[in-house]
Structure formats: structure tokens, C-alpha cells
Design an enzyme around this catalytic site. Structure first.
Site, PDB file in Angstrom:
ATOM      1  N   TYR A  33       0.865  -1.126   0.051  1.00  0.00           N
ATOM      2  CA  TYR A  33      -0.058  -0.109   0.074  1.00  0.00           C
ATOM      3  C   TYR A  33       0.945   1.153  -0.004  1.00  0.00           C
ATOM      4  O   TYR A  33       2.182   1.251   0.165  1.00  0.00           O
ATOM      5  CB  TYR A  33      -1.022  -0.122   1.180  1.00  0.00           C
ATOM      6  CG  TYR A  33      -0.292   0.302   2.565  1.00  0.00           C
ATOM      7  CD1 TYR A  33       0.704  -0.552   3.204  1.00  0.00           C
ATOM      8  CD2 TYR A  33      -0.498   1.499   3.252  1.00  0.00           C
ATOM      9  CE1 TYR A  33       1.320  -0.116   4.379  1.00  0.00           C
ATOM     10  CE2 TYR A  33       0.064   1.865   4.225  1.00  0.00           C
ATOM     11  CZ  TYR A  33       0.842   1.132   4.930  1.00  0.00           C
ATOM     12  OH  TYR A  33       1.349   1.312   6.291  1.00  0.00           O
ATOM     13  N   ARG A  52       8.091   4.281  -4.778  1.00  0.00           N
ATOM     14  CA  ARG A  52       8.186   3.172  -3.520  1.00  0.00           C
ATOM     15  C   ARG A  52       7.175   2.048  -3.689  1.00  0.00           C
ATOM     16  O   ARG A  52       7.409   0.908  -3.589  1.00  0.00           O
ATOM     17  CB  ARG A  52       7.858   3.865  -2.554  1.00  0.00           C
ATOM     18  CG  ARG A  52       7.996   3.133  -1.077  1.00  0.00           C
ATOM     19  CD  ARG A  52       7.996   3.875   0.201  1.00  0.00           C
ATOM     20  NE  ARG A  52       6.676   4.329   0.252  1.00  0.00           N
ATOM     21  CZ  ARG A  52       6.328   5.216   1.390  1.00  0.00           C
ATOM     22  NH1 ARG A  52       7.513   5.531   2.366  1.00  0.00           N
ATOM     23  NH2 ARG A  52       5.202   5.697   1.698  1.00  0.00           N
ATOM     24  N   ARG A  98      -8.703 -20.073  -0.973  1.00  0.00           N
ATOM     25  CA  ARG A  98      -7.404 -19.811   0.126  1.00  0.00           C
ATOM     26  C   ARG A  98      -6.559 -21.122   0.138  1.00  0.00           C
ATOM     27  O   ARG A  98      -6.891 -22.171   0.062  1.00  0.00           O
ATOM     28  CB  ARG A  98      -7.899 -19.855   1.492  1.00  0.00           C
ATOM     29  CG  ARG A  98      -6.951 -19.438   2.499  1.00  0.00           C
ATOM     30  CD  ARG A  98      -7.314 -19.264   3.881  1.00  0.00           C
ATOM     31  NE  ARG A  98      -6.458 -19.024   4.925  1.00  0.00           N
ATOM     32  CZ  ARG A  98      -5.567 -20.046   5.394  1.00  0.00           C
ATOM     33  NH1 ARG A  98      -5.571 -21.212   5.174  1.00  0.00           N
ATOM     34  NH2 ARG A  98      -4.576 -19.397   6.158  1.00  0.00           N
ATOM     35  N   HIS A 100      -2.015 -20.930   0.596  1.00  0.00           N
ATOM     36  CA  HIS A 100      -0.850 -19.932   0.793  1.00  0.00           C
ATOM     37  C   HIS A 100      -0.165 -19.984  -0.600  1.00  0.00           C
ATOM     38  O   HIS A 100       0.186 -18.753  -0.904  1.00  0.00           O
ATOM     39  CB  HIS A 100       0.286 -20.689   1.639  1.00  0.00           C
ATOM     40  CG  HIS A 100      -0.429 -20.670   3.241  1.00  0.00           C
ATOM     41  ND1 HIS A 100      -1.282 -21.218   3.654  1.00  0.00           N
ATOM     42  CD2 HIS A 100       0.130 -19.993   4.437  1.00  0.00           C
ATOM     43  CE1 HIS A 100      -1.687 -21.104   4.774  1.00  0.00           C
ATOM     44  NE2 HIS A 100      -0.637 -20.197   5.325  1.00  0.00           N
ATOM     45  N   LYS A 145       6.396  -1.883   1.885  1.00  0.00           N
ATOM     46  CA  LYS A 145       5.146  -1.378   2.670  1.00  0.00           C
ATOM     47  C   LYS A 145       3.900  -2.286   2.320  1.00  0.00           C
ATOM     48  O   LYS A 145       3.273  -2.177   1.719  1.00  0.00           O
ATOM     49  CB  LYS A 145       4.944   0.313   1.796  1.00  0.00           C
ATOM     50  CG  LYS A 145       3.935   1.117   2.684  1.00  0.00           C
ATOM     51  CD  LYS A 145       4.265   2.484   2.561  1.00  0.00           C
ATOM     52  CE  LYS A 145       3.148   3.301   3.075  1.00  0.00           C
ATOM     53  NZ  LYS A 145       3.249   3.319   4.584  1.00  0.00           N
ATOM     54  N   GLU A 178      12.014   2.585  14.163  1.00  0.00           N
ATOM     55  CA  GLU A 178      11.046   3.623  13.514  1.00  0.00           C
ATOM     56  C   GLU A 178       9.789   3.440  14.434  1.00  0.00           C
ATOM     57  O   GLU A 178       9.821   2.907  15.393  1.00  0.00           O
ATOM     58  CB  GLU A 178      10.774   3.369  12.143  1.00  0.00           C
ATOM     59  CG  GLU A 178      10.112   1.883  12.044  1.00  0.00           C
ATOM     60  CD  GLU A 178       9.826   1.699  10.342  1.00  0.00           C
ATOM     61  OE1 GLU A 178       9.645   2.495   9.666  1.00  0.00           O
ATOM     62  OE2 GLU A 178       9.635   0.393  10.011  1.00  0.00           O
ATOM     63  N   LEU A 202      10.903   1.244   7.077  1.00  0.00           N
ATOM     64  CA  LEU A 202      10.296   1.658   5.775  1.00  0.00           C
ATOM     65  C   LEU A 202      11.074   3.218   5.331  1.00  0.00           C
ATOM     66  O   LEU A 202      11.383   3.963   6.281  1.00  0.00           O
ATOM     67  CB  LEU A 202       8.956   2.253   5.899  1.00  0.00           C
ATOM     68  CG  LEU A 202       8.190   2.630   4.790  1.00  0.00           C
ATOM     69  CD1 LEU A 202       7.775   1.433   3.869  1.00  0.00           C
ATOM     70  CD2 LEU A 202       7.124   3.417   5.048  1.00  0.00           C
TER      71      LEU A 202
HETATM   72  N1  PDD Z   1       2.879   5.263   7.383  1.00  0.00           N
HETATM   73  N2  PDD Z   1       7.357   3.935   9.100  1.00  0.00           N
HETATM   74  C1  PDD Z   1       6.405   3.170   8.913  1.00  0.00           C
HETATM   75  C2  PDD Z   1       6.257   1.912   9.652  1.00  0.00           C
HETATM   76  C3  PDD Z   1       5.115   3.681   8.418  1.00  0.00           C
HETATM   77  O1  PDD Z   1       4.037   3.122   8.285  1.00  0.00           O
HETATM   78  C4  PDD Z   1       5.068   5.005   7.785  1.00  0.00           C
HETATM   79  C5  PDD Z   1       3.914   5.564   6.987  1.00  0.00           C
HETATM   80  C6  PDD Z   1       6.423   5.636   7.827  1.00  0.00           C
HETATM   81  C7  PDD Z   1       6.590   7.046   7.229  1.00  0.00           C
HETATM   82  O2  PDD Z   1       6.625   7.120   5.781  1.00  0.00           O
HETATM   83  P1  PDD Z   1       6.131   8.170   4.982  1.00  0.00           P
HETATM   84  O3  PDD Z   1       6.673   9.507   5.319  1.00  0.00           O
HETATM   85  O4  PDD Z   1       6.284   7.842   3.779  1.00  0.00           O
HETATM   86  O5  PDD Z   1       4.449   8.325   5.371  1.00  0.00           O
HETATM   87  C8  PDD Z   1       7.413   5.120   8.592  1.00  0.00           C
HETATM   88  C9  PDD Z   1       1.429   5.651   6.785  1.00  0.00           C
HETATM   89  C10 PDD Z   1       1.418   6.968   6.580  1.00  0.00           C
HETATM   90  C11 PDD Z   1       0.452   4.710   7.077  1.00  0.00           C
HETATM   91  O6  PDD Z   1       0.463   3.727   7.426  1.00  0.00           O
HETATM   92  O7  PDD Z   1      -0.742   5.235   7.483  1.00  0.00           O
END
Ligand code: PDD
Length: 282
Positions: A33, A52, A98, A100, A145, A178, A202
């Protein structure tokens, strides 16, 4: 109009949209996503987000038509008629009974939602937020992501229960990775430090934009391993994210950071970032 969505090119109100229960995104979290910020009707940092997304799709071997997706995103945003909004884009491997293992040539499911975004109240941003730390329990490809966000969901909930805004994932050796939905920075002696990019975090779009903005402003920025102990010795700590932008952290695990106020560097960077957004310089 308010919340609007698109499922594989079909547009409508969010509440009326559905995906099949055999969708692999639903069954396995077999999906990736992106979250975009819409400023003044414009998709902010679109190219960076699509790049990304392309990397996430490639990393999990999912072939999707990025050009079609871009068209759907633009059209969903247009139909929503929203100027300040959040776009959520979710691409799953598709629908199959379903199992895997996945059959070849599935048709990906693409879901796009657009929702109004209300900016964080200025007073709250000025006050700064609290964070807690939680053990790093996620898989080792956090650079993808993926929608597998259970550890992030539970960590954020734990933060909220503790009266905090964010939970920071920390390794057993004290390495800070993070937040559950943000990247993290510290400021020490006028220089910025933030965990280096790699499979452990991320690669945040806002992180990159803030690193660039800080360097433009003459700050040194070091991308390297950051330890939890350093947060407690920092002059400032802040979070970055698409909707968070640059947000000061004044307390970690109930310990005050510096004087417990949002610092001048954080504040200045937030202002510079906001100006960059106004200029559309992404
Ligand atoms: N989250 N780290 C993680 C684990 C994240 O899920 C996100 C973003 C970030 C920041 O990334 P960016 O600057 O590209 O938004 C760092 C989004 C906003 C979410 O899951 O809603």
C-alpha cells in the site's frame, strides 16, 4: 463530496464498496500500500510514492499496471472534489481460493480511498507528543510497505493506552528503528541523526524530504544506527510521516526529552517543510 473510493476502476461511496472474501489481501495480507497527502487538490510527492509502490510490488513479485493505477487515483481524487485529503492505495495479489501458494496470473485488486484530512491542531503540534518504546517483533523486510501491520497496530494501540501518540520499535541491543507509522529523528548539537535506510525501516517519503530540506538549510544530517540512549541525551526528537509531517516528541517512556518542549530545529523544519509543500516542490 466526502469519502470516495475506487475498486478496480469502479467509483463510488466508500460505504458501498466491497471486495470478495477470497481476496488474498484479506486472507493473507498479501498486498502492499501507499498513503498520499493531498494538499490544495494536488497529490503531494506523487512520483516518490509511485516509485516506492513500484519497489514494494516488485519485492513481492506482484505485477500490476501502474499506469492504470495512476489514472484511477487521479480520477478518484477528482470525483471526491476534496482539496485537503488522504489517499489510501492498496494493491492485493488478487482473488483465489485460500491456499498459501498463489496461482499464476491472478488479476490484482486495486482499492483507492480518498478521505478528508483535518490538520493537527496548531496548539497540539506546538505542545509536542509523547512516545513509548516497544520491542521490535516485526519481520526483517520492513522496507516493503506491506499491509501486514499487526505489530504496528498493537504497538500504536499500546501507545494510545499509555496516553502517547506513537510507539517506537527498539531492538534488543537498543537500536531504534522507527515508529509504528512514522520515522524518527534526533537533533544533537545542531545536527540531525536518523536511522539509515535498509531492510530494517520503511524508507519514508517525508523522512527523505526532511533530510533534503534540512541539508538545504545548512544542517548536517547523519543517516546511521541510532540507539535509544541517544534519544534521552538529545536536544530534540521528532517524528516524520505523510500525515504527521515533522512532529516534536517531548517525552519517551515517561522521560522528558531535553526541556520537554518542542525544539527550535523541529519547529523550523516543520515551517520549511510546510513552505516546500506550498511551493509544490516535491
Ligand atoms: N505510514 N514507518 C512506517 C512503519 C510507516 O507506516 C510510515 C507511514 C512511515 C512514514 O513514511 P512516509 O513518510 O512515507 O509516510 C514510516 C503511513 C502514513 C500509514 O501507514 O498510514
Amino acid at each position: 463530496m466526502s469519502a470516495w473510493c475506487c475498486v478496480n476502476g469502479r467509483y463510488g461511496p466508500i460505504d458501498e464498496a466491497t471486495v470478495p472474501i477470497n481476496d488474498r489481501g484479506f486472507l493473507f495480507g498479501d498486498s502492499v500500500y501507499e498513503v498520499f497527502h493531498v494538499h490544495d487538490g494536488r497529490l503531494w510527492a506523487a512520483e516518490r510514492h509511485y516509485r516506492r509502490l513500484g519497489r514494494s510490488l516488485e519485492a513481492i513479485g506482484l505485477n500490476a499496471d501502474l499506469e492504470a493505477i495512476r489514472g484511477w487515483v487521479d480520477e478518484t481524487l477528482r470525483q471526491s472534489r476534496l482539496a485537503e485529503a488522504m489517499v489510501y492505495l492498496h494493491v492485493t495479489r488478487g482473488v483465489a481460493p485460500r491456499n498459501h501458494a498463489f496461482p499464476p496470473d491472478l488479476k490484482p485488486t486495486v482499492v483507492i480511498t480518498v478521505r478528508p484530512l483535518v490538520a493537527m491542531p496548531e496548539a497540539e503540534r506546538r505542545r509536542g507528543v509523547k512516545a513509548i518504546t516497544v520491542p521490535e517483533v516485526r519481520w526483517r523486510r520492513r522496507d516493503i510497505k506491506s499491509t501486514n501491520l499487526l505489530p504496528n497496530v498493537l504497538a500504536k494501540q499500546q501507545a494510545i493506552r499509555a496516553g502517547a501518540y506513537e510507539a517506537l520499535f527498539v531492538e534488543a541491543d537498543g537500536t531504534v528503528n522507527e515508529g509504528s507509522s512514522t520515522n524518527v529523528f534526533l537533533v544533537r548539537d545542531g545536527a540531525l541523526h536518523t536511522p539509515a535506510k535498509g531492510p530494517q525501516i520503511l524508507p519514508g517519503i517525508t523522512r527523505d524530504l526532511l533530510v533534503e530540506t534540512a541539508r538545504e538549510q545548512g544542517y548536517a544530517v547523519e543517516e546511521r544506527t541510532v540507539k535509544l540512549s541517544e534519544l534521552f541525551e538529545a536536544d530534540e526528537v521528532f517524528l516524520s510521516g505523510t500525515t504527521t509531517e515533522a512532529l516534536g516528541v517531548v517525552e519517551v517512556d515517561s522521560r522528558r526529552i531535553a526541556d520537554g518542549q518542542v525544539g527550535l530545529v523541529t519547529r523550523g523544519l516543520f515551517e520549511a517543510y510546510s513552505e516546500r509543500v506550498r511551493q509544490g516542490r516535491d
